[in-house]
Motif scaffolding. Structure first.
Motif, PDB file in Angstrom:
ATOM      1  N   VAL A 249       0.913  -1.240   0.042  1.00  0.00           N
ATOM      2  CA  VAL A 249      -0.019  -0.022   0.081  1.00  0.00           C
ATOM      3  C   VAL A 249       0.978   1.411  -0.048  1.00  0.00           C
ATOM      4  O   VAL A 249       1.765   1.469   0.782  1.00  0.00           O
ATOM      5  N   VAL A 250       0.754   2.110  -0.996  1.00  0.00           N
ATOM      6  CA  VAL A 250       1.344   3.201  -1.100  1.00  0.00           C
ATOM      7  C   VAL A 250       0.588   4.617  -0.540  1.00  0.00           C
ATOM      8  O   VAL A 250      -0.548   4.761  -1.225  1.00  0.00           O
ATOM      9  N   MET A 251       1.151   5.438   0.458  1.00  0.00           N
ATOM     10  CA  MET A 251       0.539   6.293   1.060  1.00  0.00           C
ATOM     11  C   MET A 251       1.443   7.552   0.761  1.00  0.00           C
ATOM     12  O   MET A 251       1.925   8.198   1.721  1.00  0.00           O
ATOM     13  N   ASN A 252       1.227   8.135  -0.384  1.00  0.00           N
ATOM     14  CA  ASN A 252       2.225   9.269  -0.771  1.00  0.00           C
ATOM     15  C   ASN A 252       1.083  10.631  -0.430  1.00  0.00           C
ATOM     16  O   ASN A 252       0.698  11.380  -1.654  1.00  0.00           O
ATOM     17  N   LEU A 253       0.948  10.798   0.640  1.00  0.00           N
ATOM     18  CA  LEU A 253      -0.001  11.958   0.831  1.00  0.00           C
ATOM     19  C   LEU A 253       0.535  12.503   2.088  1.00  0.00           C
ATOM     20  O   LEU A 253       0.157  12.602   3.703  1.00  0.00           O
ATOM     21  N   ALA A 257      -1.206  11.838   5.781  1.00  0.00           N
ATOM     22  CA  ALA A 257      -1.271  10.617   5.352  1.00  0.00           C
ATOM     23  C   ALA A 257      -1.931   9.677   6.910  1.00  0.00           C
ATOM     24  O   ALA A 257      -2.637   8.808   6.532  1.00  0.00           O
ATOM     25  N   SER A 258      -1.548  10.138   7.916  1.00  0.00           N
ATOM     26  CA  SER A 258      -2.045   9.583   9.122  1.00  0.00           C
ATOM     27  C   SER A 258      -3.541   9.689   9.159  1.00  0.00           C
ATOM     28  O   SER A 258      -4.009   8.590  10.020  1.00  0.00           O
ATOM     29  N   ILE A 259      -4.282  10.536   8.740  1.00  0.00           N
ATOM     30  CA  ILE A 259      -5.728  10.349   8.604  1.00  0.00           C
ATOM     31  C   ILE A 259      -6.259   9.122   8.015  1.00  0.00           C
ATOM     32  O   ILE A 259      -7.299   8.395   8.378  1.00  0.00           O
ATOM     33  N   PHE A 260      -5.536   8.411   7.141  1.00  0.00           N
ATOM     34  CA  PHE A 260      -5.824   7.255   6.442  1.00  0.00           C
ATOM     35  C   PHE A 260      -5.382   5.919   6.848  1.00  0.00           C
ATOM     36  O   PHE A 260      -5.405   4.896   6.086  1.00  0.00           O
ATOM     37  N   TYR A 276       4.542   4.541   3.866  1.00  0.00           N
ATOM     38  CA  TYR A 276       4.106   5.871   4.571  1.00  0.00           C
ATOM     39  C   TYR A 276       4.797   6.886   4.198  1.00  0.00           C
ATOM     40  O   TYR A 276       6.018   6.974   4.917  1.00  0.00           O
ATOM     41  N   TYR A 277       4.339   8.326   3.893  1.00  0.00           N
ATOM     42  CA  TYR A 277       5.112   9.467   3.846  1.00  0.00           C
ATOM     43  C   TYR A 277       4.634  10.450   4.672  1.00  0.00           C
ATOM     44  O   TYR A 277       3.241  10.672   4.700  1.00  0.00           O
TER      45      TYR A 277
END
Length: 335
Positions: A249-253, A257-260, A276-277
């Motif tokens: 799972v790529v979380m490039n926000l 990002a912690s919200i998701f 996680y970014y």
């Protein structure tokens, strides 16, 4: 016939002093060779030279003549006499400098492939992480085609977020993916993670809320002949049917990002990896490790950390960092 370009005609005895002044003022055209005859020296200057740049220089005359190309490879820093902050995206240069016009002249003198120079007039802002720009030089446009790791991306800088500074990081993640893996890119943008990973034979589900970014993502997938499942909308809602399925799972926000995290952990299979970014201060770079561990415990899982690293500098003493962690799910934990 060779092109006639501007230069300064001056007495030979004054040549070196004038050359140094022109370097300091950023108007010497280093692409061309200086000429001379028995009594005068002819120093090439930039086409866009402002007459004010010659203020205080006596006994000179602006002329147009043929100058030979200087075959030595020069740099923007050599022309300016200092470093300048800019990045290139396709044939557009984005300059972050107190003297954008001067830097633009140097960039276009050195980088023949650059057709437009812009400077940002805002930070990354809003729901879609966009910036506003001011036109500085060349063609007036914000759309370009950028090439990275053998893939072409159509990009509109004002309508869909893209940063070339994540190129190495995108390759690092893609190299962890095996053919046949399911990868969920929760904030895909125009597809720089998704398409590179799809090229490696993975099944990719790319999600983004920005309709224009999704439009470009579809174009980019077609242009590169890559098969990606594209979903437009909120990542929290659009991962509900993927519980316990993703190998990556790529979380490039990085702003939020912690919200998701709940959705990302829920989407990963047991043994799946979440990339996680976030942004973090220099004195507590990996503070979000605590957030990740707490969220995993809340969901009845464990987050085992694989990798932590700095992706890039973002602001003074603030860094964009990545935390890779493996999701280990227990019987009865969230699926």
């Amino acid at each position: 016939m060779s092109e006639l370009t501007p230069g300064l005609k001056a007495p030979r005895s004054m040549g070196e002093r004038i050359r140094r002044i022109l370097i300091e003022r950023g108007v010497l055209d280093r692409r061309k060779r200086i000429r001379s005859d028995g009594s005068h020296i002819y120093i090439p200057v930039l086409e866009s030279i402002d007459p004010d740049a010659l203020r205080g220089i006596a006994d000179v005359e602006i002329v147009r003549m043929e100058f030979e190309e200087d075959r030595r490879r020069i740099t923007v820093q050599e022309i300016l006499g200092r470093k300048a902050s800019f990045e290139t995206i396709g044939d557009i240069a984005v300059v972050e400098d107190d003297e954008p016009e001067r830097v633009a002249d140097a960039i276009m003198a050195v980088h023949r492939g650059i057709r437009t120079v812009l400077t940002p007039i805002s930070d990354v802002e809003g729901e879609f992480r966009l910036r506003r720009y001011r036109y500085v030089a060349g063609e007036m446009k914000t759309i370009t085609v950028h090439r990275e790791h053998g893939i072409r991306y159509k990009i509109d800088l004002e309508r869909a977020y893209f940063s070339p500074r994540l190129s190495t990081e995108r390759l690092r993640v893609a190299e962890q993916v095996r053919p046949g893996d399911l990868v969920v890119d929760m904030f895909a943008g125009v597809g720089p993670f998704s398409l590179l990973i799809a090229k490696r034979g993975a099944r990719v589900i790319a999600i983004d809320k920005n309709p224009y970014a999704v439009k470009l993502l579809r174009e980019n997938a077609r242009m590169n002949r890559l098969d990606v499942e594209i979903r437009e909308g909120d990542a929290a809602a659009l991962t509900e049917d993927l519980a316990g399925q993703a190998d990556h799972v790529v979380m490039n926000l990085p702003h939020s990002a912690s919200i998701f995290l709940k959705e990302a952990i829920r989407t990963a299979k047991s043994g799946g990896v979440v990339h996680y970014y976030t942004f973090a201060p220099e004195d507590d770079l990996y503070r979000d490790v605590r957030i990740i561990e707490d969220k995993a415990r809340e969901l009845g899982c464990e987050a085992a950390h694989l990798y932590r690293g700095i992706v890039r500098s973002y602001a003074p003493r603030i860094y964009n960092v990545v935390i890779d962690f493996v999701v280990k799910k227990k019987t009865g934990s969230v699926q």
